[in-house]
Design an enzyme around this catalytic site. Structure first.
Site, PDB file in Angstrom:
ATOM      1  CE  LYS A 125      -9.744   0.403   6.076  1.00  0.00           C
ATOM      2  NZ  LYS A 125      -9.244  -0.636   6.977  1.00  0.00           N
ATOM      3  CD  GLU A 144      -2.951   1.117   2.301  1.00  0.00           C
ATOM      4  OE1 GLU A 144      -3.771   2.056   2.392  1.00  0.00           O
ATOM      5  OE2 GLU A 144      -2.994   0.108   3.030  1.00  0.00           O
TER       6      GLU A 144
END
Length: 482
Positions: free
Chosen positions: A300, A284
């Site tokens: 997410k 990420e």
């Protein structure tokens, strides 16, 4: 502030003959050269590797190693310290501000000497290091309920005037130096072996199994408490995590190499601080700034990968169509739009990609992209500080979610959900969110896994998701040198 004196950096393309010398072999596999070189300095304090780890994702092109920083800023137990070869002093600034004031200011007037076009090269020289999740305590008033049992500081950043950069697309290696040299003598003088007799000598192996700081019933109780807060309107989402710990002995670098080979994450990193090691295999990005353009890519939504192609495709499709995961993702997108808009030009913040699928060796992820244009009088470090820690691993609203995290998680997070970042002298910045990350100190390993909890979260499903997220960490390290 007094204007910094002009600094000169030489960027040299390393020849095959030089690479042969550095890897101690006339014949070598080019894809292994970079890590083979870094292995020679991996035991030095402040050695730093930013590693695409062979990722095929669009974010993975350049590998960077940096070493022998001339200045460092650390932060721990509420204090910020500036260190050089003459000693250490406590300074009044917050960590990111101290980094900008005392470190980055030294390279703002850098000139470059190079025979190659280096416009696309990242970093070259500048500031780099780690900002742990708990560095956020320097910026927000948070409770101190969770136990702080770490020696590794909350913030550890150096001013690096030497680096080697690999362009994985062209196979070209560059040496960047501020002393006029075109050869990395520091690396040549270093041994492959750690000769100081500490815990990092010898083959890596676990000496105890991993155990969590939360039992499943305790984890379920925490989810129930979060649901109470959500129903009361305290917050909309809370990122709840558990910590896994094990005893070990041997070389953490060896463990990192196995993790990066098993995961191929584009924001992998290895950093040795004087008190511990960080080995991150994060997929990420947090914040990137290049030519004034800001980008953040929150994750997410997670589903496991499967060897069976049909089952794997079903898992990916389930994620793409999951209303709960899309709602979680959208909440964090809105939070990050707000965070970066504080330092971006009016009306420049946009969302060019929403709910995109990214697949890694262990899991599928739901990823969105938020972009903007940085205000001309704002430093990327100011942007990073104002958005820290990342909303994708706190919840929303951020401060209330962090208060709940501190109340429910037994231990502080240190590097977990913090960031490994760099900002070069041209103010090009990139940073990760430190998920899928291991902290090694005092012969103990810590790793974490968490997930965003919303009203329709099921405790059993969320608990299983945390296990899915460490499925390429815990078993991999457990199997090493058995």
């Amino acid at each position: 502030m007094t204007t910094a004196a002009s600094l000169q950096v030489c960027v040299t393309q390393l020849s095959d003959a030089t690479l042969s010398k550095l890897v101690h072999s006339e014949s070598f596999e080019r894809s292994q050269v970079f890590n083979t070189i870094f292995k020679r300095i991996a035991h030095h304090p402040w050695s730093l590797l930013l590693d695409t780890s062979g990722s095929q994702q669009s974010d993975g092109r350049y590998n960077i190693m940096a070493f022998a920083p001339s200045l460092t800023v650390t932060a721990t137990k509420g204090n910020v310290y500036l260190s050089d070869e003459n000693g250490t002093q406590c300074v009044p600034e917050t960590p990111f501000e101290a980094t900008r004031k005392y470190l980055h200011s030294k390279v703002v007037n850098t000139n470059v000497i190079s025979e190659q076009n280096i416009d696309d090269l990242p970093f070259i020289i500048g500031v780099a290091g780690m900002a742990g999740y708990d560095a956020g305590r320097f910026y927000e008033a948070l409770p101190s309920v969770a136990k702080d049992d770490y020696e590794t500081p909350d913030f550890a950043v150096g001013l690096y005037l030497y680096s080697i950069i690999e362009d994985t697309q062209t196979g070209t290696f560059y040496y960047c130096s501020c002393d006029g040299s075109n050869y990395p003598h520091f690396i040549e003088k270093s041994s492959d072996r750690n000769s100081n007799g500490n815990q990092d000598s010898g083959l890596f192996k676990l000496t105890s199994p991993f155990s969590s700081n939360l039992s499943k019933p305790q984890y379920t109780e925490c989810i129930d408490k979060i649901h109470h807060y959500l129903k009361a309107g305290d917050c909309y989402q809370v990122n709840m995590a558990q910590r896994f710990s094990a005893r070990f002995e041997g070389d953490v670098w060896e463990a990192y190499c196995e993790l990066r080979n098993q995961n191929s994450a584009p924001f992998s990193a290895f950093l040795r601080t004087p008190l511990g090691c960080v080995a991150s295999i994060s997929p990420e990005r947090f914040m990137r700034v290049k030519n004034g353009k800001v980008e953040t890519k929150p994750i997410k939504g997670t589903r496991p990968r499967y060897k069976d192609s049909v089952k794997d495709a079903q898992s990916a499709s389930s994620l793409l169509n999951a209303e709960k995961d899309r709602a979680e993702n959208l909440m964090i997108v809105d939070l990050l739009r707000n965070d970066i808009s504080k330092h971006c030009k009016a009306h420049s913040v946009e969302v060019p990609a929403l709910f995109a699928l990214e697949s890694y060796k262990a899991v599928h992820h739901l990823v969105s992209t938020v972009v903007g244009e940085l205000e001309e009088d704002t430093s990327p470090l100011t942007l990073l500080a104002s958005a820290f820690p990342g909303g994708s691993i706190t919840g929303a609203p951020k401060i209330r979610a962090m208060e709940v995290i501190d109340e429910l998680e037994p231990h502080r997070r240190n590097i977990y959900c913090g960031s490994i970042f760099y900002m070069g002298f041209r103010e090009d910045m990139d940073s990760s969110i430190c998920i899928r990350t291991v902290l090694a100190e005092n012969n103990t390993l810590h790793c974490w896994a968490g997930g965003g909890i919303v009203l329709d979260s099921n405790a059993d499903d969320e608990y299983q998701e945390t296990l899915d997220k460490v499925s390429k960490i815990v078993p991999v390290l457990t199997a090493l040198n058995k």
